[in-house]
Design an enzyme around this catalytic site. Structure first.
Site, PDB file in Angstrom:
ATOM      1  N   ARG A  67       0.826  -1.208   0.000  1.00 37.88           N
ATOM      2  CA  ARG A  67       0.000   0.000   0.000  1.00 37.88           C
ATOM      3  C   ARG A  67       0.861   1.260   0.000  1.00 37.88           C
ATOM      4  O   ARG A  67       0.457   2.282  -0.549  1.00 37.88           O
ATOM      5  CB  ARG A  67      -0.977   0.011   1.186  1.00 37.88           C
ATOM      6  CG  ARG A  67      -2.028   1.106   1.069  1.00 37.88           C
ATOM      7  CD  ARG A  67      -3.119   0.971   2.095  1.00 37.88           C
ATOM      8  NE  ARG A  67      -4.187   0.080   1.710  1.00 37.88           N
ATOM      9  CZ  ARG A  67      -5.311   0.462   1.100  1.00 37.88           C
ATOM     10  NH1 ARG A  67      -5.477   1.721   0.741  1.00 37.88           N
ATOM     11  NH2 ARG A  67      -6.243  -0.420   0.812  1.00 37.88           N
ATOM     12  N   GLU A 114      -9.297   6.561   7.195  1.00 37.60           N
ATOM     13  CA  GLU A 114      -7.856   6.743   7.026  1.00 37.60           C
ATOM     14  C   GLU A 114      -7.441   7.990   6.232  1.00 37.60           C
ATOM     15  O   GLU A 114      -6.452   8.644   6.591  1.00 37.60           O
ATOM     16  CB  GLU A 114      -7.265   5.502   6.347  1.00 37.60           C
ATOM     17  CG  GLU A 114      -7.324   4.266   7.209  1.00 37.60           C
ATOM     18  CD  GLU A 114      -6.965   3.011   6.433  1.00 37.60           C
ATOM     19  OE1 GLU A 114      -5.998   2.346   6.836  1.00 37.60           O
ATOM     20  OE2 GLU A 114      -7.636   2.714   5.428  1.00 37.60           O
TER      21      GLU A 114
END
Length: 768
Positions: A320, A722
């Protein structure tokens, strides 16, 4: 900015968090608040106090067993099944067996009548380790060639090295991005209650009840169906309870199994910090080629992650980081590579953003450096590199089809008065010898979905009772973010009732099985859709019953305002439920949702790993003292994209909190390990999280005015957990900007976090 209005009665409205009143009264029950069962014992881990690596040559537990209040002392030999609590490929023993691989690794566990007795007894163990020199840093791992916890991986587009070498201008540098402690208010805690026929009930502060269920079952060598894990709420998690809650749940369950009595394991704050993983710290080595306008022609980057002693979730986290190394920018040629380096420190783990923030920091540092060398405003360099209509494919091959970053940046540039403030800051700095100001406006583009495709699924269970009240259960966990409230709003909207009529119940593996972690910002997307489907199934049954019962076309039946309008008549929702029950209509249903369109071929590094992107931007202004390195954020303007918000009040809270947490990571929160691999910043006295006085006094937060998510998400909303954390990057780049002004044309050597010491070092280097 105001959200676009829509015709919903409950969804899209600001409702208080379902536990808000309990929180302010101190009445919200967490695991340690549950009434303790009769015969409860306490379990606490013991470890080697000095060494971080080496074979255990002697383990004398006799003084521990003889200590007051001790019932039993457990070692790896007491585990009937698998001695491992890894969320992935193994390598995470519940209790060390023969050797230790990081400082603080549990070797044994004390079971005692009280927690204090267990803690005191654990310190009496005589542990002798044939200590070896541990690899602690990225440089240690590279020098000693420790075996990586995962294979090297890269995204490659064209020949990046050639593009960099042939560019009109280029730069290369190396810098470091620090890790971060989760510092959840509620520490790691589990309560295990043994049941008949080898069953085990666990109350656990975890983001992933299903994973805890499976790991405890494997440890006890029983089927998963014998273990039930429940979590009503957590006092914060931030990723630190996605995989790391399992070890302490396993110890509680093991103590309950051995003694036949309920057992609780709750870590002390210091040892919680020593024994649990952090956000991964990175060293970034990169080269970039660009033209005179600052437009990037090629990027060649190595992201070197310090993963700790085992894989844990490092492979997905490093992936990621790569997925977000472009942030909102197009790279015509790129090589984005990662190494997953093994060190002899506690295994690093998930943290809000899951590697994405480290990738974004790299991208924004690069933009600042390019701006310095081209003598252009950093915002203009950023604008020149944004994704656009003909520049819309990421380094991993996914098209950016929903790009609203340019619009968000333009609106924030105007609302924050960026250009005028830039001129004012230049004038201030020209007159000020000691205090310097910096300003930075940075965007965020964050992919929403688990990159491991099969995790993008969720289930829900809905019951309607004959008085019209509703029972709701789903696989998402509540850690303070308001997920339970949002999903309850969805169910209430479906039935046309008030949200207060929906009873939110604790997440449990006994009701909704095989759930994914509440992570990847996907909680509302997945569980909201699953709950909506379950409620829709019941509503369809009620509609069909009402149509038969009153002989009215289904199209003339409507649920609203707590009533059901059936042609020209109206009955309460509860009355319809009662009549349907009398007619033997099922008022219970499960719902299931799997995210569409996503597919990721990791071997080929191609596909669509994300359902959509969430966007935002932040403009931060800072003031630094060049004599002390002290820094203050004087103003912050945030504009964030949540699609059509399910609950604007909760979303604003997430944006504010995410920004402050990101700011803390990059300015005050410094993890310090000594050469022996021991964490030295393991308490609030030495590890500095932001406090109320660190929040800018001038703090302007708004949700982007949106027509809704282009993808078919729950009520066209977007995830908000997030992405806002990366708005805090603007504070770090503003500090960078302030230091850069001391010597125009030179790139500050500023690592993250920008602590006073780091700022002072960078200032002195610039003025030497």
């Amino acid at each position: 900015m105001k959200q676009t209005r829509r015709a919903t009665a409950v969804v899209g409205h600001t409702l208080a968090h379902d536990s808000a009143e309990l929180h302010v009264q101190g009445a919200a029950a967490y695991v340690d608040d549950i009434r303790e069962p009769e015969g409860l014992v306490h379990v606490y881990p013991g470890f080697a106090r000095e060494a971080a690596l080496g074979a255990i040559t002697s383990l004398n537990l006799a003084p521990v067993r003889a200590a007051p209040g001790v019932i039993a002392v457990l070692t790896a030999r007491d585990i009937p099944g698998v001695n491992d609590c890894s969320p992935s490929v193994g390598g995470d023993p519940i209790l060390a067996d023969g050797a230790i691989i990081y400082h603080g690794q549990p070797i044994f566990a004390v079971v005692a009548h009280t927690r204090e007795a267990a803690r005191r007894a654990a310190r009496l163990a005589k542990v002798v380790v044939a200590a070896e020199t541990p690899a602690v840093t990225v440089e240690d791992a590279l020098a000693r060639k420790t075996k990586d916890v995962g294979e090297p991986y890269a995204f490659i587009r064209r020949d990046a090295a050639r593009a960099v070498a042939s560019a009109p201008q280029r730069l290369s540098e190396s810098f470091r991005i620090g890790g971060q402690e989760h510092f959840y208010l509620e520490g790691q805690v589990s309560l295990a209650v043994p049941e008949e026929q080898g069953g085990m009930m666990l109350h656990c502060s975890t983001q992933h009840p299903s994973e805890v269920q499976h790991l405890v079952a494997h440890m006890l060598h029983v089927p998963s169906a014998r273990v039930t894990v429940e979590c009503r709420r957590m006092g914060g998690a931030f990723g630190g309870k996605e995989s790391q809650a399992a070890q302490w749940a396993c110890l509680a369950a093991l103590a309950a199994h051995v003694t036949g009595r309920p057992a609780k394991c709750r870590l002390d704050r210091d040892e919680d910090m020593m024994m649990t993983g952090k956000r991964h710290d990175f060293r970034v080595d990169y080269a970039v080629g660009f033209d005179r306008r600052g437009r990037i022609l090629g990027v060649d980057a190595d992201l070197l992650a310090r993963c700790g002693c085992s894989a844990d979730l490092s492979n997905a986290i490093c992936d990621r980081a790569m997925f977000h190394a472009d942030n909102a920018y197009f790279y015509p040629a790129a090589r984005i590579a990662t190494r997953r380096l093994r060190t002899h420190t506690v295994s690093n783990t998930a943290f809000r953003g899951f590697g994405g923030p480290q990738g974004v920091v790299f991208a924004e540092r690069m933009m600042e450096a390019i701006a310095i060398l081209t003598r252009r405003d950093p915002l203009d360099v950023r604008k020149a590199n944004l994704y656009g209509p003909r520049r819309n494919v990421t380094p991993y091959g996914m098209k950016v089809e929903d790009n609203i970053a340019p619009d968000i940046i333009a609106r924030l540039e105007k609302s924050s008065d960026y250009r005028a403030r830039r001129k004012a800051i230049e004038a201030f700095n020209a007159e000020s010898r000691v205090l310097r100001k910096g300003l930075s406006l940075t965007p965020v583009k964050f992919g929403i979905s688990f990159t491991l495709t099969h995790l993008n699924q969720a289930g829900a269970l809905v019951h309607v009772y004959t008085d019209g009240s509703v029972h709701l259960n789903h696989g998402g966990t509540e850690m303070g973010q308001g997920l339970y409230t949002k999903v309850a709003q969805v169910v209430a909207e479906e039935f046309g009732i008030d949200a207060e009529a929906v009873r939110i119940t604790a997440t449990t593996t006994g009701k909704v099985p095989n759930t994914s972690a509440t992570a990847a910002s996907s909680g509302a997307d997945l569980n909201g859709m699953a709950a909506k489907q379950a409620a829709a199934t019941i509503r369809t049954r009620l509609t069909e019953f009402a149509a038969r019962h009153w002989k009215v076309p289904r199209g003339r039946i409507r649920f609203a305002d707590g009533k059901v309008k059936i042609g020209n008549r109206s009955v309460s929702f509860g009355e319809l439920a009662r009549l349907a029950h009398m007619a033997r209509v099922s008022l219970s249903a499960t719902g299931f949702y799997a995210t569409p369109k996503i597919a990721w071929d990791r071997a080929r590094a191609k596909g669509r790993p994300f359902f959509y992107f969430a966007y935002g931007a932040a403009c931060s202004e800072v003031l630094i003292d060049t004599l002390t390195g002290e820094m203050k954020v004087t103003r912050a303007d945030l504009l964030h994209d949540v699609g059509l918000s399910l609950n604007p009040g909760l979303d604003i809270g997430q944006v504010e909190g995410g920004f402050v947490q990101g700011m803390g990571w990059l300015t005050t929160e410094e993890l310090v390990y000594d050469a022996a691999g021991r964490l030295r910043t393991h308490a609030p006295s030495t590890y500095k999280i932001p406090c109320a006085s660190d929040v800018p006094a001038d703090f302007r937060v708004a949700l982007f005015e949106s027509r809704g998510n282009k993808e078919d998400t729950i009520y066209r909303s977007k995830a908000v957990g997030e992405p806002p954390l990366m708005l805090g990057v603007s504070v770090w780049t503003a500090v960078f900007d302030a230091i850069a002004g001391l010597a125009p044309g030179r790139i500050p050597q500023l690592d993250a976090p920008a602590t006073p010491e780091a700022i002072l070092r960078a200032v002195r280097a610039m003025t030497a």
